[in-house]
Design a protein around this motif. Structure first.
Motif, short mmCIF file in Angstrom:
data_model
loop_
_atom_site.label_atom_id
_atom_site.label_comp_id
_atom_site.label_asym_id
_atom_site.label_seq_id
_atom_site.Cartn_x
_atom_site.Cartn_y
_atom_site.Cartn_z
N PHE A 55 36.92 42.47 27.47
CA PHE A 55 36.53 43.87 27.44
C PHE A 55 36.23 44.40 25.96
O PHE A 55 37.43 44.31 25.26
CB PHE A 55 37.38 44.75 28.12
N LYS A 75 41.42 35.53 37.25
CA LYS A 75 40.98 35.52 35.80
C LYS A 75 41.93 36.35 34.84
O LYS A 75 42.50 37.31 35.22
CB LYS A 75 39.64 36.27 35.68
N ARG A 76 42.19 35.75 33.57
CA ARG A 76 42.93 36.31 32.48
C ARG A 76 42.09 37.46 32.07
O ARG A 76 40.87 37.50 32.23
CB ARG A 76 43.41 35.47 31.58
N SER A 77 42.49 38.46 31.26
CA SER A 77 41.68 39.44 30.75
C SER A 77 42.28 39.95 29.35
O SER A 77 43.35 39.76 29.30
CB SER A 77 41.40 40.61 31.45
N GLN A 117 46.49 40.05 34.66
CA GLN A 117 45.19 39.12 35.27
C GLN A 117 44.38 40.00 36.23
O GLN A 117 44.90 41.25 36.90
CB GLN A 117 46.18 38.34 36.54
N MET A 118 43.24 39.58 36.55
CA MET A 118 42.58 40.45 37.48
C MET A 118 41.97 39.11 38.57
O MET A 118 40.86 38.28 38.27
CB MET A 118 41.26 40.78 36.56
N TYR A 172 32.32 37.26 29.57
CA TYR A 172 33.18 36.08 30.48
C TYR A 172 33.25 34.71 29.54
O TYR A 172 32.31 34.37 29.23
CB TYR A 172 32.46 35.87 31.60
N ARG A 186 45.87 41.14 24.73
CA ARG A 186 46.13 40.47 26.09
C ARG A 186 46.27 41.58 27.19
O ARG A 186 47.18 42.38 26.99
CB ARG A 186 47.21 39.29 26.11
N LYS A 199 31.32 43.59 28.20
CA LYS A 199 32.35 42.62 28.69
C LYS A 199 31.75 41.43 28.55
O LYS A 199 30.64 41.34 28.75
CB LYS A 199 32.84 42.95 30.18
N THR A 228 38.44 33.75 31.25
CA THR A 228 38.90 35.06 30.67
C THR A 228 37.71 36.25 30.63
O THR A 228 36.67 35.82 30.57
CB THR A 228 39.32 34.93 29.27
N ILE A 229 38.26 37.27 31.08
CA ILE A 229 37.24 38.44 30.88
C ILE A 229 37.36 39.19 29.69
O ILE A 229 38.65 39.78 29.56
CB ILE A 229 37.35 39.45 32.16
#
Ligand code: ZN
Length: 100
Positions: free
Chosen positions: A29, A65-67, A61-62, A22, A58, A20, A26-27
């Motif tokens: 993965f 943060k967006r992920s 949300q976490m 950062y 896309r 992952k 945005t995170i």
């Protein structure tokens, strides 16, 4: 561990988490497909990897943060019938993301 987070938080199956990252808010993965190999034409389980393709998807949300999911997909060639195919990822039908 993040493989189980992707499954329990987003319902993603058939992928294996690798890293992952950062990037600003945005995170990201990074993962690869772990779908079993079976030719859709002949049913053979003997195939070779031909090339790979990267898809950015896309996620939700976490917290604040967006992920997103950076997924590596392989294209396969059947050794029995010589047809090529790319395993489908059912959770990504219709979802595309160009840039994060
Ligand atoms: Zn085949």
């Amino acid at each position: 561990m993040a493989t189980s987070i992707l499954f329990h938080a987003f319902g993603l199956k058939g992928i294996h988490h690798e890293a992952k990252q950062y990037i600003q808010d945005t995170i990201l993965f990074k993962a690869r497909s772990s779908i079993t190999i079976t030719c859709p034409h002949s049913g053979s389980r003997e195939a070779t990897f031909k090339d790979q393709k990267r898809r950015l998807l896309r996620l939700g949300q976490m917290g604040r943060k967006r992920s997103a999911l950076d997924l590596q997909l392989h294209r396969l060639e059947c050794r029995k019938c010589s047809r090529r195919w790319r395993p489908s990822i059912p959770f990504a039908d219709g979802l595309r993301m160009q840039l994060i």
